[in-house]
Design an enzyme around this catalytic site. Structure first.
Site, PDB file in Angstrom:
ATOM      1  N   HIS A   5     -12.056   0.355  -8.826  1.00  0.00           N
ATOM      2  CA  HIS A   5     -13.319   1.126  -8.842  1.00  0.00           C
ATOM      3  C   HIS A   5     -13.112   2.568  -8.367  1.00  0.00           C
ATOM      4  O   HIS A   5     -13.975   3.406  -8.571  1.00  0.00           O
ATOM      5  CB  HIS A   5     -14.423   0.409  -8.046  1.00  0.00           C
TER       6      HIS A   5
ATOM      7  N   ASP B   3       0.870  -1.189   0.000  1.00  0.00           N
ATOM      8  CA  ASP B   3       0.000   0.000   0.000  1.00  0.00           C
ATOM      9  C   ASP B   3       0.895   1.223   0.000  1.00  0.00           C
ATOM     10  O   ASP B   3       2.130   1.110  -0.103  1.00  0.00           O
ATOM     11  CB  ASP B   3      -0.971   0.000   1.192  1.00  0.00           C
TER      12      ASP B   3
ATOM     13  N   GLU C   6     -14.297  -7.036  -7.042  1.00  0.00           N
ATOM     14  CA  GLU C   6     -14.999  -5.794  -7.397  1.00  0.00           C
ATOM     15  C   GLU C   6     -16.474  -6.054  -7.660  1.00  0.00           C
ATOM     16  O   GLU C   6     -16.864  -7.165  -8.037  1.00  0.00           O
ATOM     17  CB  GLU C   6     -14.405  -5.202  -8.690  1.00  0.00           C
TER      18      GLU C   6
ATOM     19  N   GLU D   6     -19.175   2.500 -10.589  1.00  0.00           N
ATOM     20  CA  GLU D   6     -19.024   1.052 -10.560  1.00  0.00           C
ATOM     21  C   GLU D   6     -19.219   0.538 -11.987  1.00  0.00           C
ATOM     22  O   GLU D   6     -19.892   1.168 -12.795  1.00  0.00           O
ATOM     23  CB  GLU D   6     -20.042   0.423  -9.606  1.00  0.00           C
TER      24      GLU D   6
END
Ligand SMILES: C[S@@+](CC[C@H](N)C(=O)[O-])C[C@H]1O[C@@H](n2cnc3c(N)ncnc32)[C@H](O)[C@@H]1O
Length: 401
Positions: free
Chosen positions: A309, A264, A338, A365
C-alpha cells in the site's frame, strides 16, 4: 433529527448487547455508532469548537506530555494520583500553565481529576508505553504537518491527484525535502525509530492475522509444511522491527515447525540487532531490499504487512515479481495483510489510512479489484481473502498462477 438519533440509539443498544457477550467487532461498532451519535447531535458551532480547537489542543498537549513524561508520572503515582504542585515540580511546567493543560485533558477524558489530584486512566496508562510515546511523536512531528499543508499544497497543484511514487507530494512539501518518505526517515533521526515503533503500535490490541477466526495458519501453512522443500515457515518481508513475527512466535511456541525470518532495510535491521544484542530473538534477521530478488527460496509463506500500500501499482508489481521467482509452485503462499477498500461502505480505519497514504506516498488504498489486478500482473492468483470483524486489514492469500 429525533428519528436519526433514535435509530442510532437502537444500533448502540444492539451493539451494546453484542459487546456484553464479547462478540468480535462489537467494540468497534459501538465506537462507530457513538461517532454517528455525536455527528447527529452536534451543531456546527460545537463541531468547529471540537474539531479545530479542542482536538488540535489535545494532541498538542499530548505531544508535549511525551517530552515531560507526564503519563508515565501519573501512572507511577498509582491510585493516590499526583497533586498539581508535585506534578509541576516533576515536569518543570509552571503550575498555572500545567493546571490549564491538564484540565483540557480531563475534559477530553484522557485523565481524571479528583480529591485535589490528577489520576491516570486505562487510556493514559496505555499511552505511557514506549511504542505509543513514539507513535505520538511520529504522528505529531511528521504526519500532522503533512495534513496541515493539504489546502495550500493541493491549491498549488490545481487539485491534481499527486503522482504515485513521486517525490513532490504533501509530505515533501511540508518537510521541505526532495527525498522519498522512507529515505527521509533514515536521514532524520529520531524519525526512523519513531516510525518503526509506530508501525508496531498502530493496530496493537486488535485481533492478529493468525488469531482464531482470521487466517487459518494451521490448516493453510502448518499442515502441508514440508521441511524437505525448505525449512523456512515464514518470511516477514519488510517486517520492520519484527513485532508481527515476535507475536506469531509467542503464540505458536509449541507449533512452529520451521524457521521464521525477518527482512527489512539495512538501517532497520541494524537497529533491531543493536537493540537486541543481549537477547535471543525468536526469529532470524536479514537485511534485504524487496526491489531485488528474494533470497529465501521455497518458503512455506511470504508475509507482507502494509507493504504494497506504500507503493504505486508499478512498484508493487515489481516487488511481487522479485518475490515470485522464489516461490515453489503449489506450495509457497504469499500473504498480503492489507486493507481491502469497500467503496460503498468505507470505514474510518480505511479512509484515515488512505489519507496517510495520500499525504506520505501519494498513493491510495486498494479495492479487491485493484489487488487482483496487480497480483495477476505479477504472475500470482488470489486463493482466498480472509477478513475479521472490526479489523480494517484482510489477509489476501495468493500463490503462483
Ligand atoms: C509501512 S511499514 C510496514 C512494517 C511492518 N510490515 C508492519 O506492518 O508493521 C513498511 C516497511 O517497509 C520497509 N521498507 C521500505 N522500503 C524497503 C525496501 N526497499 N526493502 C525492504 N524493506 C523496505 C520499511 O523499512 C518499513 O519497515
Amino acid at each position: 433529527m429525533t428519528t436519526v438519533v433514535s435509530s442510532i440509539l437502537e444500533s448502540l443498544a444492539s451493539a451494546g448487547k453484542a459487546f456484553d457477550i464479547n462478540e468480535a467487532g462489537s467494540r468497534e461498532a459501538l465506537i462507530e455508532h457513538s461517532r454517528a451519535l455525536i455527528s447527529a447531535l452536534e451543531i456546527p458551532s460545537e463541531f468547529v469548537q471540537r474539531s479545530f480547537w479542542a482536538e488540535p489542543a489535545m494532541s498538542a498537549i499530548i505531544r508535549l506530555a511525551v517530552d515531560v513524561k507526564l503519563f508515565q508520572l501519573l501512572k507511577e503515582a498509582g491510585d493516590a494520583g499526583v497533586t498539581p504542585s508535585t506534578l509541576s515540580e516533576k515536569t518543570e511546567i509552571n503550575e498555572l500553565l500545567l493546571r490549564r493543560l491538564m484540565s483540557h485533558l480531563v475534559t477530553m477524558h484522557i485523565i481524571t481529576y479528583r480529591d485535589g489530584a490528577f489520576h491516570s486512566t486505562p487510556l493514559s496508562k496505555g499511552l505511557a508505553e514506549e511504542k505509543y510515546q513514539h507513535s505520538i511523536s511520529f504522528c505529531y512531528d511528521v504526519s500532522r504537518p503533512s495534513f496541515n499543508g493539504f489546502p495550500q499544497f493541493f491549491k498549488s497543484t490545481k487539485y491534481k491527484s499527486p503522482t504515485a511514487g513521486g517525490i513532490d507530494g504533501p509530505f515533501q512539501d511540508a518537510h521541505k525535502t526532495l527525498l522519498p518518505f522512507f529515505e527521509w526517515l533514515v536521514t532524520t533521526p529520531p524519525h526512523l525509530q519513531h516510525f518503526d515503533l509506530f508501525m508496531g503500535a498502530y493496530r496493537a490490541g486488535k485481533a492478529n492475522w493468525y488469531s482464531p477466526g482470521f487466517y487459518p495458519v494451521s490448516d493453510n501453512l502448518i499442515s502441508g509444511f514440508d521441511p524437505s522443500i525448505s525449512d523456512v515457515l515464514l518470511v516477514d518481508v519488510g517486517g520492520g522491527r519484527g513485532h508481527d513475527l515476535a507475536a506469531y512466535a509467542a503464540a505458536h511456541q509449541s507449533a512452529c515447525p520451521g524457521r521464521l525470518i525477518l527482512q527489512d532495510r539495512e538501517a532497520v535491521i541494524a537497529d533491531v540487532v543493536a537493540e537486541n544484542s543481549d537477547k535471543e530473538l525468536p526469529f532470524e534477521v536479514q537485511a534485504h531490499d524487496f526491489f531485488t530478488s528474494q533470497t529465501v527460496r521455497d518458503a512455506r509463506a511470504y508475509y507482507l504487512h502494509s507493504i504494497l500500500h506504500d507503493w504505486s501499482d508499478e512498484e508493487s508489481i515489481l516487488i511481487l515479481q522479485n518475490l515470485v521467482l522464489a516461490l515453489k509452485k503449489g506450495y509457497s503462499r504469499v500473504l498480503l495483510n492489507e486493507i481491502v477498500v469497500i467503496e460503498e461502505k468505507p470505514t474510518l480505519a480505511a479512509t484515515s489510512m488512505d489519507m496517510m497514504m495520500l499525504a506520505h506516498f501519494a498513493v491510495r488504498e486498494r479495492t479487491e479489484a485493484n489487488w487482483r489486478e496487480i497480483l495477476e500482473k505479477a504472475g500470482l492468483k488470489v486463493v482466498k481473502i480472509y477478513s475479521y470483524p472490526g479489523i480494517a486489514e484482510s489477509v489476501i492469500e495468493a500463490e503462483l498462477a
